[in-house]
Design an enzyme around this catalytic site. Structure first.
Site, PDB file in Angstrom:
ATOM      1  N   ASN A   1      10.534  80.246  -8.392  1.00  0.00           N
ATOM      2  CA  ASN A   1       9.078  80.085  -8.483  1.00  0.00           C
ATOM      3  C   ASN A   1       8.575  79.190  -7.358  1.00  0.00           C
ATOM      4  O   ASN A   1       9.214  78.195  -6.984  1.00  0.00           O
ATOM      5  CB  ASN A   1       8.638  79.598  -9.878  1.00  0.00           C
ATOM      6  CG  ASN A   1       9.244  78.302 -10.318  1.00  0.00           C
ATOM      7  OD1 ASN A   1      10.365  77.970  -9.956  1.00  0.00           O
ATOM      8  ND2 ASN A   1       8.518  77.536 -11.125  1.00  0.00           N
TER       9      ASN A   1
ATOM     10  N   GLU B   1      10.724  85.665 -10.725  1.00  0.00           N
ATOM     11  CA  GLU B   1      11.022  87.100 -10.824  1.00  0.00           C
ATOM     12  C   GLU B   1      10.294  87.883  -9.746  1.00  0.00           C
ATOM     13  O   GLU B   1      10.858  88.766  -9.098  1.00  0.00           O
ATOM     14  CB  GLU B   1      10.572  87.642 -12.197  1.00  0.00           C
ATOM     15  CG  GLU B   1      11.289  87.046 -13.383  1.00  0.00           C
ATOM     16  CD  GLU B   1      10.608  85.793 -13.925  1.00  0.00           C
ATOM     17  OE1 GLU B   1      10.132  84.975 -13.117  1.00  0.00           O
ATOM     18  OE2 GLU B   1      10.556  85.645 -15.148  1.00  0.00           O
TER      19      GLU B   1
ATOM     20  N   CYS C   1       6.821  86.300 -17.860  1.00  0.00           N
ATOM     21  CA  CYS C   1       5.397  86.448 -18.169  1.00  0.00           C
ATOM     22  C   CYS C   1       4.992  87.925 -18.069  1.00  0.00           C
ATOM     23  O   CYS C   1       5.729  88.761 -17.525  1.00  0.00           O
ATOM     24  CB  CYS C   1       4.549  85.595 -17.221  1.00  0.00           C
ATOM     25  SG  CYS C   1       4.374  86.267 -15.567  1.00  0.00           S
TER      26      CYS C   1
ATOM     27  N   CYS D   1       5.018  89.523 -14.533  1.00  0.00           N
ATOM     28  CA  CYS D   1       6.366  89.829 -14.027  1.00  0.00           C
ATOM     29  C   CYS D   1       6.939  91.054 -14.724  1.00  0.00           C
ATOM     30  O   CYS D   1       7.636  91.856 -14.107  1.00  0.00           O
ATOM     31  CB  CYS D   1       7.291  88.628 -14.201  1.00  0.00           C
ATOM     32  SG  CYS D   1       6.934  87.308 -13.021  1.00  0.00           S
TER      33      CYS D   1
HETATM   34  N1  THU Z   1       7.670  80.857 -14.312  1.00  0.00           N
HETATM   35  C1  THU Z   1       8.549  81.701 -13.709  1.00  0.00           C
HETATM   36  O1  THU Z   1       8.846  81.572 -12.515  1.00  0.00           O
HETATM   37  N2  THU Z   1       9.100  82.679 -14.450  1.00  0.00           N
HETATM   38  C2  THU Z   1       8.929  82.820 -15.799  1.00  0.00           C
HETATM   39  O2  THU Z   1       9.510  83.726 -16.385  1.00  0.00           O
HETATM   40  C3  THU Z   1       8.058  81.900 -16.512  1.00  0.00           C
HETATM   41  C4  THU Z   1       7.255  80.981 -15.679  1.00  0.00           C
HETATM   42  C5  THU Z   1       7.101  79.761 -13.510  1.00  0.00           C
HETATM   43  C6  THU Z   1       5.648  79.871 -13.164  1.00  0.00           C
HETATM   44  C7  THU Z   1       5.302  78.417 -12.935  1.00  0.00           C
HETATM   45  O3  THU Z   1       5.682  78.065 -11.609  1.00  0.00           O
HETATM   46  C8  THU Z   1       6.199  77.666 -13.891  1.00  0.00           C
HETATM   47  O4  THU Z   1       7.256  78.562 -14.232  1.00  0.00           O
HETATM   48  C9  THU Z   1       5.503  77.188 -15.145  1.00  0.00           C
HETATM   49  O5  THU Z   1       4.874  78.219 -15.792  1.00  0.00           O
END
Ligand code: THU
Length: 157
Positions: free
Chosen positions: A62, A75, A112, A115
């Site tokens: 992320n 993702e 989410c 994704c």
């Molecule tokens: N996030 C992801 O990268 N993948 C997920 O499946 C859930 C959430 C990230 C987005 C944000 O940078 C942080 O986690 C908090 O939501």
């Protein structure tokens, strides 16, 4: 109106040691990807690893931004990078892991909605089911295809 029901099948195990060697390798890659997470706002570090049909693994994490919507999840970082750098290779599996303050999450982190939609699109593009591995230190879930996480996927245009 007729009552209808959708059932979702998935597998669960309790440790990385219970995964077969291919899944274990991908899970380890997702965990390794967490170090490149840039999450100064949430402090929630996520790693994803995408397995391509030829065996190559592409990692992503992320990447947050002061303008919140401009950031992206692990993702999508991995999937978009795979799509941009290996456009002719189908994605066949994705593993996701997360941690906070250097400690891996015990429970699987579920992707989410955005994704899930992106996974659905790459599944459509590749023409092969994408398996999804959600990694926690105490629980691991495995789904056979994106529909199991996103029923009634939008793919109408
Ligand atoms: N996030 C992801 O990268 N993948 C997920 O499946 C859930 C959430 C990230 C987005 C944000 O940078 C942080 O986690 C908090 O939501």
């Amino acid at each position: 109106m007729t009552n209808k029901e959708i059932k979702i099948a998935y597998q669960e195990c309790n440790s990385l040691d219970q995964l077969d060697s291919q899944d274990r390798k991908l899970a380890d890659a997702a965990i390794a990807a967490i170090v490149s997470s840039y999450a100064p706002y949430s402090n929630f570090n996520v790693g994803a690893a995408v397995l391509l049909e030829d065996g190559e693994i592409i990692k992503g994490s992320n990447q947050e931004n002061a303008a919140y919507p401009s950031g992206t999840c692990a993702e999508r970082t991995a999937l978009f990078y795979a799509g941009a750098s290996r456009p002719d290779k189908a994605v066949v599996k994705i593993a996701i892991a997360a941690g906070q303050n250097g400690v891996l999450c015990e429970s699987p982190v579920t992707p989410c909605g955005a994704c899930r939609q992106v996974m659905a699109q790459y599944q459509l593009k590749g023409g092969k089911p994408i398996e999804i591995l959600l990694i926690g230190t105490k629980k691991i879930w495995k789904f056979e295809k994106v529909e199991d996480l996103l029923p009634f996927t939008f793919d109408s245009i």
